[in-house]
Design a protein around this motif. Sequence first.
Motif, PDB file in Angstrom:
ATOM      1  N   MET A  45       0.598  -1.025  -0.191  1.00 46.02           N
ATOM      2  CA  MET A  45      -0.054   0.664   0.210  1.00 46.02           C
ATOM      3  C   MET A  45       0.780   1.211  -0.191  1.00 46.02           C
ATOM      4  O   MET A  45       0.480   1.904  -1.036  1.00 46.02           O
ATOM      5  N   ALA A  54       3.265   1.747  -1.793  1.00 46.25           N
ATOM      6  CA  ALA A  54       3.907   2.476  -2.996  1.00 46.25           C
ATOM      7  C   ALA A  54       2.884   2.269  -3.494  1.00 46.25           C
ATOM      8  O   ALA A  54       2.556   4.171  -4.601  1.00 46.25           O
ATOM      9  N   LEU A  55       1.542   2.126  -3.340  1.00 47.25           N
ATOM     10  CA  LEU A  55       0.155   2.398  -4.037  1.00 47.25           C
ATOM     11  C   LEU A  55      -0.272   4.285  -4.054  1.00 47.25           C
ATOM     12  O   LEU A  55      -0.041   4.663  -4.338  1.00 47.25           O
ATOM     13  N   LEU A  56       0.459   4.486  -2.644  1.00 50.80           N
ATOM     14  CA  LEU A  56      -0.346   6.076  -2.155  1.00 50.80           C
ATOM     15  C   LEU A  56       0.682   7.379  -2.758  1.00 50.80           C
ATOM     16  O   LEU A  56       0.466   8.228  -2.625  1.00 50.80           O
ATOM     17  N   TYR A  94       3.298   6.911  -5.460  1.00 55.81           N
ATOM     18  CA  TYR A  94       3.271   6.526  -6.762  1.00 55.81           C
ATOM     19  C   TYR A  94       3.894   7.657  -7.621  1.00 55.81           C
ATOM     20  O   TYR A  94       4.684   6.896  -8.048  1.00 55.81           O
ATOM     21  N   ASP A  95       3.421   8.539  -6.995  1.00 50.04           N
ATOM     22  CA  ASP A  95       3.923   9.947  -8.073  1.00 50.04           C
ATOM     23  C   ASP A  95       5.402  10.084  -8.103  1.00 50.04           C
ATOM     24  O   ASP A  95       5.572  11.560  -8.593  1.00 50.04           O
ATOM     25  N   VAL A 154       9.214   4.724 -11.819  1.00 47.71           N
ATOM     26  CA  VAL A 154       8.607   4.410 -12.504  1.00 47.71           C
ATOM     27  C   VAL A 154       8.386   3.467 -12.695  1.00 47.71           C
ATOM     28  O   VAL A 154       6.958   2.366 -13.430  1.00 47.71           O
ATOM     29  N   LEU A 155       9.571   2.131 -12.932  1.00 49.46           N
ATOM     30  CA  LEU A 155      10.065   1.078 -12.764  1.00 49.46           C
ATOM     31  C   LEU A 155       8.804   0.754 -12.220  1.00 49.46           C
ATOM     32  O   LEU A 155       8.117  -0.966 -12.732  1.00 49.46           O
ATOM     33  N   ALA A 156       9.151   0.473 -10.510  1.00 49.82           N
ATOM     34  CA  ALA A 156       8.683  -0.586 -10.009  1.00 49.82           C
ATOM     35  C   ALA A 156       7.340  -0.022  -8.739  1.00 49.82           C
ATOM     36  O   ALA A 156       7.031  -0.434  -7.844  1.00 49.82           O
ATOM     37  N   GLY A 157       7.322   1.208  -9.081  1.00 44.76           N
ATOM     38  CA  GLY A 157       6.155   1.838  -7.957  1.00 44.76           C
ATOM     39  C   GLY A 157       7.159   2.401  -6.624  1.00 44.76           C
ATOM     40  O   GLY A 157       6.130   2.398  -5.516  1.00 44.76           O
ATOM     41  N   SER A 206       6.890  -8.440 -10.712  1.00 48.05           N
ATOM     42  CA  SER A 206       5.863  -8.507 -12.035  1.00 48.05           C
ATOM     43  C   SER A 206       6.280  -8.404 -12.812  1.00 48.05           C
ATOM     44  O   SER A 206       5.514  -8.523 -13.621  1.00 48.05           O
ATOM     45  N   SER A 207       7.025  -7.752 -13.527  1.00 46.85           N
ATOM     46  CA  SER A 207       7.729  -7.503 -14.424  1.00 46.85           C
ATOM     47  C   SER A 207       9.210  -7.923 -14.041  1.00 46.85           C
ATOM     48  O   SER A 207      10.347  -8.238 -13.455  1.00 46.85           O
ATOM     49  N   VAL A 209      12.882  -2.054 -21.108  1.00 43.84           N
ATOM     50  CA  VAL A 209      12.039  -1.297 -21.178  1.00 43.84           C
ATOM     51  C   VAL A 209      12.528  -0.045 -22.095  1.00 43.84           C
ATOM     52  O   VAL A 209      11.746   0.321 -22.940  1.00 43.84           O
TER      53      VAL A 209
END
Lengths: 147, 440
Positions: free
Chosen positions: B1, B3-5, B7-8, B81-84, B148-149, B210
């Motif tokens: 979470m 990373a989610l919050l 993120y920018d 950018v790549l992984a948050g 995830s990547s 990438v």
Amino acid sequence: MESIRELMAEKHRRCDDYFVTAERAVASANWDKASAEFEKFRDAMSRHFDVEENILFPAFEAHTGVFMGPTQVMRGEHKQLRELMSVAEAALAARDADDYSGTAETLLIMLQQHNMKEENVLYPMCDQHLAEHLDVLLPQLKNELIS
Amino acid sequence: MQALLSYDQSPPLYAPMRFFLTAPCFGMLAGLLVLWSGWSGSDVELNASRWTPVVLALTHLVTVGIMLQVMLGAVIQIMPVLAGANMVKPMRLARVVHALISLGALTLTAAFLSSSPLLFKLAALLLGLGIAYFVGSAVYALYGIPSSSPSIRDLKIAILGLSVTVGLGATLAITLGGSLGLPSSTLADIHLGWGFVAWGTILLAAVAYVVVPMFQLTPAYPDWFGRWYSVSLLVVVLLWTIAEYCSWNLVSLVLGVGVVSGSALFAGITLKIQRHTKRAHFDATQHYWRGAMLSALAACGLWLAARTVPLLADWPVWPLVFGVLVLFGGFVSVIFGMLYKIVPFLIWLHLQQQGQGRVMAPNMKKVIAERAMNGQLLAHFASCLLLLLALMWPNEFDYPAGLALVAANAWLLRNLLAGLSVYRGHLRKIESVFSGAIRR
């Protein structure tokens, strides 16, 4: 079943193709073709942004309760990308190859790093959080996106 | 979470920029060292070895002074950018890590040139602390973020590679400082293998998956490559390390061939997909990538040939040719090429954000002019060629090579500073527009 990530990433690549055709037309000074191709690019991009802002992001926000997180950042980047597309369009209208090439380069990098964030972070989150709604959501997204 | 919050949060401009601006300064120092020492000639004939103090100092000016600087600055920038994944307090992190590794690189260079045990220990301390802080922050930021990547997973592997490289380097420095009685030439080979491959090549692969397809609009790297490449390479490097440490010479040779062929595979595939770029023109960054991959292929070819052709194996200069091809021709070329995308874009991005849609930022080609980048590109490749020639004919080419190295790096610094001056000028414009708006 297809994932949101696969569907939306595939549409990103489609938009790249339109961008490339416009760039090549500018390189060969075929301005009419460049304008026509750029219009296709802009239309596909705009529709993509609209679908995200009106369908996908609200679904994510409603499900997670996170309104000021990644979706908000993506909305901000959409705004920047729309502005860059207008500047590029103006350069095409003025047949200014240098200005177009500098703006297009900026647009491409902005767009690709935006796509990267969506494809690596946001779409996987959507796939995870919206797993139960995919059977309704995916056809809806497909229907609205330019194929 | 977390990373989610968050993120920018693109870090402030000067967080990565301080690393990017320092790198060409170390490049100029490397050029001055070539001018001062006549590095390629007398030393080699006297010692018939790559381990002369000047060669080691020069190598670390490039690896720690140029490569590590830019790679760390870029990782701080690309993690969100790549992984948050966001590093905590990126500005403080950048300031402290930058100061420690810059001082560390200078101290290490001085230690090699003076053979001072105290300086070696000091360098180990500075670089060890700087990297420990960086790795700690990176691991904390990446904790709980799923791979995830392939890029996210490889970034994690590369950070492991960095830790081992610097850990071994610090051990070696302390050994050279006289405190440990370890087999230093074996450790040095392992340090070099981890630095070139487990840190350098794997980080490059993580970034290349990438940036090559996305910015050069080429086909993607093959699926199997993304899935298996870095993990396999890491496993081979691990096994090679064990064999090398235990002096199982034949096993070590076979695994060494695996490591080098693996690196060549990356260069080969990158060249292949780059041939199918959809962009209308090849720009400076693409030329840099292509030159780098060709140079890396030549280096791998040379390494394999030196293992099979006795005449070449006896040539004392081949390890130096290999070093120039890998470091200057390979890594440094990619790094300079990447700077020409990263810096103009970051400057544009920060100006765009500050202008809040009311003052449009100058496009990337107005931040650093294309002609200036293309000129610097030629200067860099000329310096690589002259460095190689200096290895064959030191008397004729040492000075031109040193001068070219100084010139190419000074030109890069000038181009980056020109970008910064556009940034500052435009900021003033934004401020005047906004203060005008307030007055009205």
